[in-house]
Structure formats: structure tokens, C-alpha cells
Scaffold this motif. Structure first.
Motif, PDB file in Angstrom:
ATOM      1  N   VAL A 178       2.881  -5.258   7.812  1.00  0.00           N
ATOM      2  CA  VAL A 178       4.263  -5.441   8.244  1.00  0.00           C
ATOM      3  C   VAL A 178       5.151  -4.373   7.610  1.00  0.00           C
ATOM      4  CG1 VAL A 178       3.981  -7.925   8.580  1.00  0.00           C
ATOM      5  CG2 VAL A 178       4.829  -7.069   6.396  1.00  0.00           C
ATOM      6  N   ALA A 179       6.294  -4.141   8.231  1.00  0.00           N
ATOM      7  CA  ALA A 179       7.279  -3.188   7.709  1.00  0.00           C
ATOM      8  C   ALA A 179       8.659  -3.669   8.123  1.00  0.00           C
ATOM      9  CB  ALA A 179       7.025  -1.785   8.253  1.00  0.00           C
ATOM     10  N   PHE A 180       9.659  -3.276   7.352  1.00  0.00           N
ATOM     11  CA  PHE A 180      11.043  -3.617   7.667  1.00  0.00           C
ATOM     12  C   PHE A 180      11.670  -2.468   8.440  1.00  0.00           C
ATOM     13  CE2 PHE A 180       9.969  -6.262   4.093  1.00  0.00           C
ATOM     14  CZ  PHE A 180      10.546  -7.475   4.413  1.00  0.00           C
ATOM     15  N   ASP A 181      12.343  -2.796   9.550  1.00  0.00           N
ATOM     16  CA  ASP A 181      13.005  -1.741  10.311  1.00  0.00           C
ATOM     17  C   ASP A 181      14.390  -1.473   9.721  1.00  0.00           C
ATOM     18  OD1 ASP A 181      14.616  -3.781  11.334  1.00  0.00           O
ATOM     19  OD2 ASP A 181      13.612  -3.818  13.288  1.00  0.00           O
ATOM     20  N   ALA A 182      15.155  -0.592  10.353  1.00  0.00           N
ATOM     21  CA  ALA A 182      16.437  -0.128   9.812  1.00  0.00           C
ATOM     22  C   ALA A 182      17.451  -1.252   9.595  1.00  0.00           C
ATOM     23  CB  ALA A 182      17.040   0.939  10.740  1.00  0.00           C
ATOM     24  N   ASP A 183      17.392  -2.305  10.410  1.00  0.00           N
ATOM     25  CA  ASP A 183      18.351  -3.401  10.224  1.00  0.00           C
ATOM     26  C   ASP A 183      17.817  -4.515   9.323  1.00  0.00           C
ATOM     27  OD1 ASP A 183      16.568  -4.748  11.854  1.00  0.00           O
ATOM     28  OD2 ASP A 183      18.012  -5.231  13.419  1.00  0.00           O
ATOM     29  N   GLY A 184      16.649  -4.273   8.689  1.00  0.00           N
ATOM     30  CA  GLY A 184      16.100  -5.223   7.733  1.00  0.00           C
ATOM     31  C   GLY A 184      15.194  -6.283   8.314  1.00  0.00           C
ATOM     32  N   THR A 185      14.895  -6.191   9.606  1.00  0.00           N
ATOM     33  CA  THR A 185      14.002  -7.153  10.243  1.00  0.00           C
ATOM     34  C   THR A 185      12.556  -6.783   9.950  1.00  0.00           C
ATOM     35  OG1 THR A 185      15.607  -7.499  12.012  1.00  0.00           O
ATOM     36  CG2 THR A 185      13.347  -8.207  12.441  1.00  0.00           C
ATOM     37  N   CYS A 186      11.782  -7.770   9.523  1.00  0.00           N
ATOM     38  CA  CYS A 186      10.358  -7.553   9.253  1.00  0.00           C
ATOM     39  C   CYS A 186       9.590  -7.613  10.565  1.00  0.00           C
ATOM     40  CB  CYS A 186       9.865  -8.629   8.286  1.00  0.00           C
ATOM     41  SG  CYS A 186       8.178  -8.362   7.752  1.00  0.00           S
ATOM     42  N   ARG A 187       8.783  -6.595  10.834  1.00  0.00           N
ATOM     43  CA  ARG A 187       8.025  -6.502  12.090  1.00  0.00           C
ATOM     44  C   ARG A 187       6.546  -6.268  11.801  1.00  0.00           C
ATOM     45  NH1 ARG A 187      11.838  -7.437  16.031  1.00  0.00           N
ATOM     46  NH2 ARG A 187      13.742  -6.301  15.641  1.00  0.00           N
ATOM     47  N   PRO A 214       0.804  -1.225   0.000  1.00  0.00           N
ATOM     48  CA  PRO A 214       0.000   0.000   0.000  1.00  0.00           C
ATOM     49  C   PRO A 214       0.837   1.275   0.000  1.00  0.00           C
ATOM     50  CG  PRO A 214      -0.051  -0.999   2.166  1.00  0.00           C
ATOM     51  CD  PRO A 214       0.712  -1.925   1.267  1.00  0.00           C
ATOM     52  N   GLY A 215       2.130   1.170   0.314  1.00  0.00           N
ATOM     53  CA  GLY A 215       3.004   2.344   0.334  1.00  0.00           C
ATOM     54  C   GLY A 215       3.558   2.621   1.712  1.00  0.00           C
ATOM     55  N   GLY A 216       4.400   3.612   1.788  1.00  0.00           N
ATOM     56  CA  GLY A 216       4.986   4.005   3.061  1.00  0.00           C
ATOM     57  C   GLY A 216       5.908   2.950   3.645  1.00  0.00           C
ATOM     58  N   GLY A 217       6.451   2.071   2.804  1.00  0.00           N
ATOM     59  CA  GLY A 217       7.347   1.039   3.289  1.00  0.00           C
ATOM     60  C   GLY A 217       6.648  -0.092   4.022  1.00  0.00           C
ATOM     61  N   GLN A 218       5.319  -0.148   3.912  1.00  0.00           N
ATOM     62  CA  GLN A 218       4.560  -1.197   4.582  1.00  0.00           C
ATOM     63  C   GLN A 218       3.975  -2.172   3.561  1.00  0.00           C
ATOM     64  OE1 GLN A 218       1.642   0.747   7.081  1.00  0.00           O
ATOM     65  NE2 GLN A 218       3.176   1.213   8.642  1.00  0.00           N
ATOM     66  N   TYR A 219       3.701  -3.374   4.037  1.00  0.00           N
ATOM     67  CA  TYR A 219       3.108  -4.413   3.216  1.00  0.00           C
ATOM     68  C   TYR A 219       1.897  -4.988   3.939  1.00  0.00           C
ATOM     69  CZ  TYR A 219       7.542  -4.213   0.781  1.00  0.00           C
ATOM     70  OH  TYR A 219       8.646  -3.779   0.092  1.00  0.00           O
ATOM     71  N   ARG A 220       0.832  -5.256   3.180  1.00  0.00           N
ATOM     72  CA  ARG A 220      -0.355  -5.898   3.742  1.00  0.00           C
ATOM     73  C   ARG A 220      -0.292  -7.378   3.359  1.00  0.00           C
ATOM     74  NH1 ARG A 220      -6.714  -4.391   2.690  1.00  0.00           N
ATOM     75  NH2 ARG A 220      -7.532  -5.718   4.355  1.00  0.00           N
ATOM     76  N   VAL A 221      -0.320  -8.245   4.365  1.00  0.00           N
ATOM     77  CA  VAL A 221      -0.214  -9.688   4.159  1.00  0.00           C
ATOM     78  C   VAL A 221      -1.506 -10.324   4.663  1.00  0.00           C
ATOM     79  CG1 VAL A 221       1.118 -11.767   4.637  1.00  0.00           C
ATOM     80  CG2 VAL A 221       2.276  -9.538   4.543  1.00  0.00           C
ATOM     81  N   ARG A 222      -2.217 -10.980   3.752  1.00  0.00           N
ATOM     82  CA  ARG A 222      -3.466 -11.657   4.128  1.00  0.00           C
ATOM     83  C   ARG A 222      -3.315 -13.159   3.898  1.00  0.00           C
ATOM     84  NH1 ARG A 222      -7.702  -7.803   1.078  1.00  0.00           N
ATOM     85  NH2 ARG A 222      -5.898  -7.446  -0.225  1.00  0.00           N
TER      86      ARG A 222
END
Length: 80
Positions: A54-63, A19-27
Motif C-alpha cells: 500500500v501507499a499514500f497518495d497526495a491527499d493522504g488516502t491509502c491505496r 520497504p521504502g519508496g513511500g510504500q508499506y507491506r501489510v501481511r
């Protein structure tokens, strides 16, 4: 360590949108089977729809930013 209960989880029909903003929608469809490990065991079979952001933080971890689950089925199980 035996907790007296064991469970397994399965996710299927996974779709991912951006959807944007560095976020992903997972269904996905989540199926959970849980069983008591005691004599005369019983358990449950659950199914539900997960809708996560979900989004990836600065170290690449998906949260998880947001997580929701809508139950659609709950069945009780008993031993034979």
C-alpha cells in the motif's frame, strides 16, 4: 437488498513493514465466513494469507499498489 448471501471478514496477525519508496507491506491472515440466506442454507469458511503493498497518495488516502491472497483452507458448511 437481500442478495441471498451474507459474509463476514476477519483479519488477524497483521504485520506492517516499510520497504521504502513511500510504500508499506501489510501481511495478514484473512478468514471469511459466507452463508446463503435461503432455506437449507449452506456456505463456506475460507482462510488465506494476504500480502499487500500500500501507499499514500497526495491527499493522504491509502491505496493498494498490489494485492495478493494465497488460500490455505476452504471448508464447506451445511445447515443442521
Amino acid at each position: 437488498m437481500d442478495t441471498g448471501r451474507t459474509s463476514r471478514h476477519l483479519s488477524s496477525n497483521v504485520t506492517i513493514d516499510k520497504p521504502g519508496g513511500g510504500q508499506y507491506r501489510v501481511r495478514s491472515l484473512a478468514i471469511v465466513l459466507s452463508l446463503n440466506t435461503q432455506p437449507e442454507s449452506a456456505g463456506e469458511l475460507l482462510a488465506g494469507d494476504h500480502d499487500d503493498i500500500v501507499a499514500f497518495d497526495a491527499d493522504g488516502t491509502c491505496r493498494f499498489v498490489k494485492r495478493s491472497m494465497s488460500p490455505v483452507l476452504k471448508l464447506g458448511l451445511s445447515s443442521l
